[in-house]
Write a protein that holds these residues in place. Structure first.
Motif, short mmCIF file in Angstrom:
data_model
loop_
_atom_site.label_atom_id
_atom_site.label_comp_id
_atom_site.label_asym_id
_atom_site.label_seq_id
_atom_site.Cartn_x
_atom_site.Cartn_y
_atom_site.Cartn_z
N VAL A 300 0.82 -1.21 0.00
CA VAL A 300 0.00 0.00 0.00
C VAL A 300 0.86 1.27 0.00
O VAL A 300 0.52 2.26 -0.63
N HIS A 301 1.99 1.22 0.68
CA HIS A 301 2.83 2.41 0.79
C HIS A 301 3.76 2.58 -0.38
O HIS A 301 3.96 3.67 -0.89
N ASN A 376 -3.36 6.34 9.69
CA ASN A 376 -3.01 7.24 8.59
C ASN A 376 -4.22 7.44 7.66
O ASN A 376 -4.83 6.48 7.20
N ILE A 378 -4.49 8.52 4.58
CA ILE A 378 -4.36 8.00 3.21
C ILE A 378 -4.50 6.48 3.23
O ILE A 378 -5.18 5.89 2.39
N PHE A 379 -3.90 5.86 4.23
CA PHE A 379 -4.00 4.41 4.34
C PHE A 379 -5.47 3.99 4.48
O PHE A 379 -5.93 3.05 3.84
N ALA A 381 -8.04 5.72 3.50
CA ALA A 381 -8.72 5.98 2.23
C ALA A 381 -8.49 4.82 1.25
O ALA A 381 -9.34 4.50 0.43
N ARG A 382 -7.32 4.22 1.34
CA ARG A 382 -7.00 3.12 0.44
C ARG A 382 -7.69 1.81 0.85
O ARG A 382 -8.03 0.99 -0.01
N THR A 386 -12.60 -1.31 0.73
CA THR A 386 -12.11 -1.97 -0.50
C THR A 386 -11.90 -3.44 -0.19
O THR A 386 -11.58 -3.81 0.93
N TYR A 535 -10.50 -1.29 -8.15
CA TYR A 535 -9.40 -0.82 -8.98
C TYR A 535 -8.20 -1.76 -8.86
O TYR A 535 -8.08 -2.52 -7.90
N PRO A 537 -5.11 -1.15 -8.00
CA PRO A 537 -4.38 -1.05 -6.72
C PRO A 537 -5.10 -1.77 -5.58
O PRO A 537 -4.46 -2.27 -4.67
N ASP A 538 -6.44 -1.84 -5.65
CA ASP A 538 -7.17 -2.56 -4.62
C ASP A 538 -6.94 -4.05 -4.73
O ASP A 538 -6.95 -4.77 -3.73
#
Lengths: 555, 361
Positions: A300-301, A376, A378-379, A381-382, A386, A535, A537-538
């Protein structure tokens, strides 16, 4: 009271319960009984198996198809469906489906249990039983062009087989009706940074959206079952489990074999050894969860993330403790049938102090991981929302371990089918209800803390254990020859979930059939279900959050 | 610390003129001036490439290692510094593998475009100590324009490699650059409103004026202090523009292997990587110039280049910090942040700045 007697009483009482429930359901179908040591087993005709399993699931509550074992006898093929209940895994029943030697065709139970899809493919691949009505019956572990079925009796082991890789058409080359296709076919793997081993996912993309994903496994297939079948119970099998889930879950895997072999040969395990096993196993779990956390951060990072290095640093500290205990960093080979190889290392106080130090530093480290990863934005959000896995889908696919618990399936064999020293310690099963990539990580983070709790209590017990009573191994015969035709399926809670082993004895020193039910295998099979419509990335994040170790998937 | 020394930029002597004077090339007319300009460009390009040479094989490893509890290179030379030589030899001696279905010459041109576009940008950056190649009146627009050329290089690389991962990476790169170039330029323009000029020299000069005078220390009116909001906006847009965490989608090794770089090896790989680093440094140089007072700093004006490089490296350090700590966003989230967030904010910033500048002036 030794834990061995605990097991026996537990097993026999539940066996009678489940046997009555299953008996009434299967009355119409059963041709006979072929009881296993762990569960009543009913013989069912191949054409009735789908209906029988549906009834068992819907009416008797056997909603977990834990394992499907296929094997060949001299006169017949046999498929065994090991069913249990998610609510109470001591409720077990086996459904035995014999098929004739000259025409090994059975009915597929994939319509009832999705998890049977992959299990039946494996049975077809390795043993050669065909399943009518299976949606996609092709080889799963071996290459498509492989000749013969390696675990069948007539398989020719002498002729080497060479498998050539041929280029296959990309589905983008031409649409079926000649029109330009609008999707992109992408091979993720076999060599890809995010597959955590060697896995190949055939992905169909629409833009960056995943239309379909089909995991292609088997690159790590090392004939573990076959090797175990050629090895003696007493000493030779124990080193293999270390190599299934190889990211430091060794002791957990060894315990799976120890448990099945001890129950099969009716061996006692001294309580002191159970405490050491419990402590070692939970240290293994911590190490495995650190790897899961670190590699997930990597997905993820990005590849320069600090979390990955931190997680490996902390895992290394756990491995130091395990090395002190077992003499090895990863391939421990520490458990013995009836106990463990040796007592805690001397000086004893120093070892106990070392493990205590590890546990003392842990809360601060967990806080740091929470800062870096869990909280985090952003984390989140990812990962939040999902790769969502619903609880009933998880059950359909036979998911266990943190994957199932992340979807709110409260299933943990340490509590529900107790073994070792767990039932005398204070700890909780961690569950989350969301079922998304984030929830699965939260479960693992929570389990890190719970494992630390268990280890700490074990340390207390070990510290106070009277010196004269430290029996590390019971009296075990030099050669083990379990009764012929004794059959047993036993599972422990591995780092990834239910790690089960089915053994059929034939009166010799080696098992006639050794079937490994690996949690990663079933957990991975759910991947297409949770990534469709997400997506790309997911997809990567979902692969990471399922935390599959390919050595365990492919065996 | 003494007060910040204002930089003598009004009567700037540009690098080519200086070289022409020193070497006497000025006497040879246009040809001499051209040669002097070429020499000046050569010096600056090599300075930047040398810096990349330090950053790529060595500094980046050391910085990341420091963030992640490791040691990194330490065998060759003091603190492993000679790894730069070893890596250069290694990279240049590797076989250049060109995929069978690569679309040439686009495949070959892309690395040059990527690296070249970044180098071009340095032409108008005043680096202090008299290192300033050209100071056109449209300097700021020029630097955005040439930096933007890199997008063409990225899409060329992505498309011409004949690899699906490269293709996806190239597409992401373009989507990302389009989404972030506008906020970047618009935010940059808010600085122009303050300075009243697009000329880099003038922008730097304007920042030398004291913002607050505290007796001993006089705080200069660096636009990062005058308008911190624009500074933060610009920083964020810049990370997306150079493709670094949390916006490293075009490469995203865990997803796209290395995106548009996947099929590049040997010298081409070096060029692509060089381009990446140059873009980070160019981003740092733009930030330093329009927000951090350019080469301004304590001490004599001759130290300008030192302060300037320090500022660039500070920005570089920040990118590496983010790489170690911050997760990457998803491509759809990235586009959303760009179009719905940064774009709106940057226009708001521009309007506000215009209002404020209008009122005060």
């Amino acid at each position: 009271m030794s834990s061995q007697t605990g097991l026996e009483t537990g097993a026999s009482s539940s066996a009678t319960e489940s046997s009555t429930a299953a008996e009434s359901v299967l009355e119409a179908y059963a041709l006979g009984r072929d009881d296993h040591l762990n569960a009543p087993a009913f013989v069912i005709r191949p054409d009735e198996v789908t209906a029988a399993l549906a009834d068992l699931r819907d009416e008797a509550g056997f909603d977990h198809c834990a394992c499907v074992t296929a094997q060949q006898y001299e006169d017949r093929y046999e498929t065994i469906y090991h069913l249990r209940s998610y609510a109470d895994p001591t409720q077990e029943v086996s459904v035995v489906v014999p098929t004739p030697i000259d025409d090994p065709v059975s009915r597929s139970v994939t319509p009832v249990f999705e998890t049977a899809n992959w299990h039946e493919r494996e049975a077809y691949d390795l043993v050669g039983i065909e399943y009518e009505g299976h949606p996609d019956l092709r080889r799963i572990l071996l290459p498509e062009t492989w000749q013969g079925h390696p675990l069948s009796l007539e398989y020719d082991r002498e002729t080497p087989q060479i498998v050539t890789l041929s280029e296959h058409d990309s589905p983008t080359v031409a649409g079926e009706d000649g029109s330009e296709p609008e999707t992109l076919f992408l091979n993720v793997g076999p060599h890809h940074p995010a597959t955590h081993g060697v896995m190949h996912v055939k992905v169909v993309l629409d833009g960056e959206t995943v239309v379909d994903a089909d995991p292609d496994i088997g690159y790590m297939h090392r004939c573990e079952e076959q090797m175990c079948q050629q090895s003696t119970y007493r000493h030779q099998i124990m080193p293999y489990p270390d190599r299934w889930d190889w990211v430091s879950s060794g002791l957990l895997n060894e315990w799976a074999y120890a448990r099945v072999a001890e129950d099969l040969a009716d061996l006692e395990v001294p309580e002191y050894a159970q405490v050491i096993r419990t402590m070692g196993a939970e240290l293994s779990r911590m190490a495995a969860h650190f790897v899961a956390l670190g590699t997930y951060a990597l997905d993820v990072h990005g590849e320069f993330t600090a979390t990955f290095q931190y997680a490996f640093r902390d895992r290394e500290l756990v491995l130091d403790c395990l090395e002190e205990l077992t003499g090895q960093r990863m391939m421990f080979n520490y458990l013995r049938l009836g106990g463990v190889a040796w007592d805690l290392p001397e000086p004893r106080e120093e070892f106990l102090e070392g493990v205590r130090d590890l546990l003392e530093d842990l809360p601060a480290k967990i806080d740091e991981y929470h800062d870096l990863v869990v909280t985090n934005e952003i984390f989140q959000a990812r990962c939040v929302d999902t790769g969502v896995l619903e609880a009933d889908v998880a059950k359909q696919y036979g998911c266990t371990g943190p994957v199932a618990r992340g979807s709110g399936v409260d299933y943990d064999l340490r509590r529900d089918d107790p073994y070792g020293y767990y039932d005398r310690l204070e700890w909780d099963v961690v569950t989350e209800s969301a079922g998304d990539n984030y929830a699965r990580l939260l479960v693992r983070m929570g389990e890190l803390e719970e494992s630390a709790k268990i280890v700490e209590q074990c340390l207390d017990v070990l510290e106070e254990w009277p010196e004269g009573d430290r029996e590390i191994q019971s009296n075990v015969p030099r050669t083990l020859k379990p009764d012929p035709d004794a059959e047993l399926y036993r599972a422990v809670e591995g780092a990834k979930g239910e790690l089960g082993i089915y053994v059929r004895a034939d009166g010799t020193e080696t098992p006639a059939r050794f079937k490994i039910r690996s949690p990663s295998f079933s957990n991975l099979s759910v991947l297409p279900e949770i990534v469709r419509g997400e997506y790309l990335p997911d997809l990567i994040a979902a692969i990471g959050s399922l935390d599959c170790i390919m050595g365990e998937v492919d065996r | 610390m003494s007060a910040v020394t204002p930089l003598q930029n009004g009567d700037t002597v540009l690098l080519p003129e200086r070289i022409a004077d020193l070497t006497g090339l000025g006497e040879f007319g246009v040809a001499g001036e051209l040669l002097a300009a070429f020499l000046g460009a050569f010096v600056i390009a090599n300075l930047m490439m040398a810096m990349t040479g330090v950053a790529g094989p060595w500094a980046k490893r050391k910085i990341t290692a420091a963030f992640t509890d490791r040691i990194a290179v330490n065998h060759l030379g003091p603190a492993g510094i000679f790894i730069i030589v070893a890596d250069a030899v290694r990279l240049l001696s590797k076989e250049n593998i060109i995929p069978e279905n690569a679309d040439r010459p686009a495949y070959d041109l892309a690395p040059i475009v990527i690296a070249g576009s970044a180098l071009l940008g340095f032409a108008v950056i005043p680096m202090g100590s008299g290192i300033h190649l050209a100071d056109p009146e449209v300097g700021l627009v020029f630097v955005f324009a040439v930096a933007g050329i890199a997008s063409i290089g990225l899409v060329m690389a992505g498309y011409a490699s004949g690899n699906k991962y490269s293709m996806l990476g190239g597409l992401r790169a373009v989507a990302q650059n389009v989404a972030y170039e506008i906020p970047l330029v618009v935010t940059g323009m808010s600085v122009v409103l303050f300075a009243g000029s697009l000329q880099m020299g003038t922008i730097v000069e304007a920042q030398a004026q004291p913002l607050v005078d505290l007796g001993v220390v006089s705080i200069p009116s660096w636009y990062a202090l005058v308008n911190p909001f624009a500074f933060v906006l610009f920083l964020i847009a810049n990370f997306a523009e150079v493709g670094r965490n949390p916006f490293d989608m075009p490469e995203a090794p865990a997803e796209l292997i290395a995106g548009y770089q996947t099929e590049y090896s040997s010298v081409y790989f070096v060029l692509v990587y060089l381009g990446e680093f140059l873009h980070i440094f160019l981003g740092g140089a733009i930030i330093a110039t329009i927000f951090l007072g350019g080469p301004a700093g304590p001490g004599p004006a001759e130290l300008g280049i030192v302060w300037f490089l320090l500022k660039i490296w500070a920005v570089f350090l920040l990118t590496q910090w983010l790489r170690s700590a911050i997760p990457r966003v998803r491509i759809d989230q990235l586009i959303e942040i760009g179009w719905k967030g940064l774009l709106v904010l940057s226009f708001a910033n521009l309007a506000l700045t215009a209002a404020i500048v209008g009122v005060i002036a």
